[in-house]
Motif scaffolding. Structure first.
Motif, PDB file in Angstrom:
ATOM      1  N   UNK A 257      15.698  44.615  -8.362  1.00  0.00           N
ATOM      2  CA  UNK A 257      16.508  45.893  -7.716  1.00  0.00           C
ATOM      3  C   UNK A 257      16.366  45.490  -6.428  1.00  0.00           C
ATOM      4  N   UNK A 258      17.547  45.851  -5.875  1.00  0.00           N
ATOM      5  CA  UNK A 258      17.542  45.609  -4.193  1.00  0.00           C
ATOM      6  C   UNK A 258      18.687  46.782  -3.755  1.00  0.00           C
ATOM      7  N   UNK A 259      18.231  47.557  -2.887  1.00  0.00           N
ATOM      8  CA  UNK A 259      19.100  48.557  -2.147  1.00  0.00           C
ATOM      9  C   UNK A 259      18.674  48.678  -0.873  1.00  0.00           C
ATOM     10  N   UNK A 260      19.449  49.634  -0.206  1.00  0.00           N
ATOM     11  CA  UNK A 260      19.006  50.014   1.343  1.00  0.00           C
ATOM     12  C   UNK A 260      17.748  50.913   1.514  1.00  0.00           C
ATOM     13  N   UNK A 261      17.378  50.473   2.372  1.00  0.00           N
ATOM     14  CA  UNK A 261      15.952  51.419   2.755  1.00  0.00           C
ATOM     15  C   UNK A 261      15.950  52.572   3.395  1.00  0.00           C
ATOM     16  N   UNK A 262      15.056  53.591   3.078  1.00  0.00           N
ATOM     17  CA  UNK A 262      14.576  54.876   3.874  1.00  0.00           C
ATOM     18  C   UNK A 262      13.154  54.548   3.978  1.00  0.00           C
ATOM     19  N   UNK A 263      12.716  54.654   5.439  1.00  0.00           N
ATOM     20  CA  UNK A 263      11.359  54.643   5.656  1.00  0.00           C
ATOM     21  C   UNK A 263      10.868  53.137   5.625  1.00  0.00           C
ATOM     22  N   UNK A 264      11.623  52.038   5.886  1.00  0.00           N
ATOM     23  CA  UNK A 264      11.335  50.643   5.946  1.00  0.00           C
ATOM     24  C   UNK A 264      12.282  50.114   6.993  1.00  0.00           C
ATOM     25  N   UNK A 265      11.650  49.828   8.190  1.00  0.00           N
ATOM     26  CA  UNK A 265      12.393  49.781   9.521  1.00  0.00           C
ATOM     27  C   UNK A 265      12.015  48.224  10.034  1.00  0.00           C
ATOM     28  N   UNK A 266      12.944  47.431  10.458  1.00  0.00           N
ATOM     29  CA  UNK A 266      12.604  46.156  11.259  1.00  0.00           C
ATOM     30  C   UNK A 266      12.225  46.731  12.731  1.00  0.00           C
ATOM     31  N   UNK A 267      11.580  46.351  13.400  1.00  0.00           N
ATOM     32  CA  UNK A 267      11.149  46.552  15.088  1.00  0.00           C
ATOM     33  C   UNK A 267      11.396  45.340  15.650  1.00  0.00           C
ATOM     34  N   UNK A 268      12.098  44.265  15.125  1.00  0.00           N
ATOM     35  CA  UNK A 268      12.480  43.236  16.026  1.00  0.00           C
ATOM     36  C   UNK A 268      13.708  43.533  16.796  1.00  0.00           C
ATOM     37  N   UNK A 269      13.757  43.366  18.002  1.00  0.00           N
ATOM     38  CA  UNK A 269      14.950  43.542  18.734  1.00  0.00           C
ATOM     39  C   UNK A 269      15.806  42.521  19.054  1.00  0.00           C
ATOM     40  N   UNK A 270      17.211  42.658  19.014  1.00  0.00           N
ATOM     41  CA  UNK A 270      18.202  41.460  19.299  1.00  0.00           C
ATOM     42  C   UNK A 270      18.983  42.049  20.521  1.00  0.00           C
ATOM     43  N   UNK A 271      18.358  42.082  21.466  1.00  0.00           N
ATOM     44  CA  UNK A 271      19.381  42.748  22.598  1.00  0.00           C
ATOM     45  C   UNK A 271      20.580  42.127  22.978  1.00  0.00           C
ATOM     46  N   UNK A 272      20.349  40.678  23.058  1.00  0.00           N
ATOM     47  CA  UNK A 272      21.708  39.908  23.349  1.00  0.00           C
ATOM     48  C   UNK A 272      22.375  39.335  22.444  1.00  0.00           C
ATOM     49  N   UNK A 273      23.429  38.918  22.828  1.00  0.00           N
ATOM     50  CA  UNK A 273      24.334  38.284  21.607  1.00  0.00           C
ATOM     51  C   UNK A 273      23.546  36.964  21.359  1.00  0.00           C
ATOM     52  N   UNK A 274      23.083  36.507  22.388  1.00  0.00           N
ATOM     53  CA  UNK A 274      22.448  35.047  22.127  1.00  0.00           C
ATOM     54  C   UNK A 274      21.496  35.099  20.702  1.00  0.00           C
ATOM     55  N   UNK A 275      20.673  36.352  20.978  1.00  0.00           N
ATOM     56  CA  UNK A 275      19.465  36.625  19.883  1.00  0.00           C
ATOM     57  C   UNK A 275      19.956  36.783  18.436  1.00  0.00           C
ATOM     58  N   UNK A 276      21.511  37.381  18.415  1.00  0.00           N
ATOM     59  CA  UNK A 276      21.969  37.700  17.120  1.00  0.00           C
ATOM     60  C   UNK A 276      22.727  36.450  16.524  1.00  0.00           C
ATOM     61  N   UNK A 277      23.100  35.618  17.632  1.00  0.00           N
ATOM     62  CA  UNK A 277      23.719  34.421  17.014  1.00  0.00           C
ATOM     63  C   UNK A 277      22.722  33.377  16.529  1.00  0.00           C
ATOM     64  N   UNK A 278      21.548  33.363  17.196  1.00  0.00           N
ATOM     65  CA  UNK A 278      20.676  32.481  16.786  1.00  0.00           C
ATOM     66  C   UNK A 278      20.079  32.928  15.216  1.00  0.00           C
TER      67      UNK A 278
END
Length: 397
Positions: A257-278
């Motif tokens: 089973x796989x679904x979207x979360x409530x109460x499970x959150x990533x705290x990792x920031x991706x502030x720049x396009x470079x971070x998301x691109x990588x």
């Protein structure tokens, strides 16, 4: 004559794009809906024991925002946490011990497996070590969660209840990623939207389903199913380890089973396009099994499905072809409508929905860049390690 031929070609292309969107809207498992959430399982009479395995590499910056929430789980049964320090150089292991001393909660063991041998990714080598430690306790379930994932106090209890009631061997939640910077707003909801399009959540949980996927930040795994599927040894080379894990469990007869979360959150920031691109580029070509033909097909598909509608609308108006403009507008409208639920899930404004073609173009470039990195020998690079030629994720069963 030449302009007429170009208009005709564009008209047929945008008609194909609209047909594709109508098919995606109605026939791709209603991927665009965001109501596949953790079912409220019936509490078991006796709560089974659980071991939580947290692989961590250089996570000292994020650990204080995530690990205390794991230690603070309000779980009625026996549970303990194993944090596996995967060769960190920033004091991750010692910080984990300090957080445990300061916050208390579930028992914590910190260990390190050393550098991974050839053929293993670092994360899966750490997971293997953690599962090995956990098995000495004889748990019924293993919770595999990342060091950047914060859990609500009842997260573990709800996961176990859902697995117990539904008879699932894997219960996984797609953690809600951080969305604060401009680039996170543009890219992150689309990342989850594209994932759901590839692996419609509704299909994954059906008995006898062939579609298999999990989200690596939060995977509750029945220990017996892990042993039967030889997790993680059977997937030791997988860069996209969560999908590989789900497929291995499915092939061994397990239910997922796989679904979207409530109460499970990533705290990792991706502030720049470079971070998301990588983040995207490190695994995009592995998803395509390092196959140039699949890459070409993916690029063409992204262009036809996401880029053609706005181009056709503008070109149709400029060239005086109302049929082309109308078909382009309709395809863009359907695309926009399917994206709105994901934006609502991430509490983002609806005006971002018409920008999905721009975001899709970014993903197209990231995918091409992923292939370029692979052929230049840089492969999937992450935190100082490069997996030059990681094996492809196994085919679905």
């Amino acid at each position: 004559m030449g302009q007429t031929a170009r208009v005709s070609a564009l008209l047929w292309t945008v008609a194909g794009s609209l047909a594709a969107w109508l098919w995606l809207l109605l026939c791709q498992g209603f991927f665009w809906r965001t109501d596949v959430r953790l079912p409220p399982g019936t509490p078991p009479a006796v709560w089974p024991s659980v071991c939580v395995v947290v692989p961590a590499r250089d996570e000292a910056g994020l650990l204080p925002a995530a690990l205390p929430s794991v230690l603070a789980q309000d779980y009625p049964g026996r549970a303990e946490v194993f944090l596996v320090d995967d060769g960190s150089t920033d004091g991750t292991g010692e910080l984990a011990r300090e957080l445990s001393r300061r916050h208390g909660g579930l028992p914590l063991t910190v260990s390190s497996p050393g550098e991974p041998p050839a053929g293993w990714t670092g994360k899966l080598w750490a997971v293997r070590h953690g599962i090995g430690l956990a098995r000495a306790r004889g748990p019924e379930y293993l919770l595999l969660t990342d060091a950047d994932i914060a859990h609500a106090p009842d997260s573990l209890r709800r996961l176990v209840a859902a697995a117990h009631s539904g008879g699932f061997d894997v219960v996984s939640q797609m953690a809600r990623l951080r969305v604060e910077s401009l680039w996170e707003r543009l890219v992150v909801p689309a990342f989850v939207y594209f994932f759901a399009q590839l692996y419609p959540f509704r299909r994954i949980g059906r008995p006898g389903a062939r579609t298999s996927a999990a989200a690596g930040g939060c995977v509750l795994l029945r220990a017996e199913a892990a042993a039967r599927a030889r997790i993680p040894d059977a997937i030791r080379h997988a860069v996209i380890d969560d999908v590989a894990l789900a497929r291995a469990v499915r092939r061994s007869g397990g239910r997922i089973w796989l679904g979207l979360a409530d109460g499970v959150d990533s705290v990792r920031p991706y502030p720049r396009l470079h971070d998301l691109w990588r983040m995207v580029a490190r695994s995009a070509y592995a998803q395509l099994r390092h196959n140039p033909l699949l890459l070409a097909g993916t690029v063409a598909g992204l262009a036809v499905v996401y880029l053609v509608p706005p181009v056709a609308l503008v070109a149709g108006l400029a060239l005086g072809s109302m049929a082309t403009a109308v078909l382009g507008a309709l395809a863009w409208l359907v695309m926009t409508g399917t994206y709105l639920p994901m934006l609502r899930y991430y509490a983002q404004p609806p005006w971002l929905a018409p920008l999905l073609p721009f975001t899709a173009f970014l993903y197209l470039l990231m995918t091409v860049d992923s292939a370029v990195r692979h052929y230049r020998g840089r492969g999937a690079a992450w935190k100082g390690r490069t997996y030059t030629r990681p094996d492809a994720v196994p085919d679905e069963g």
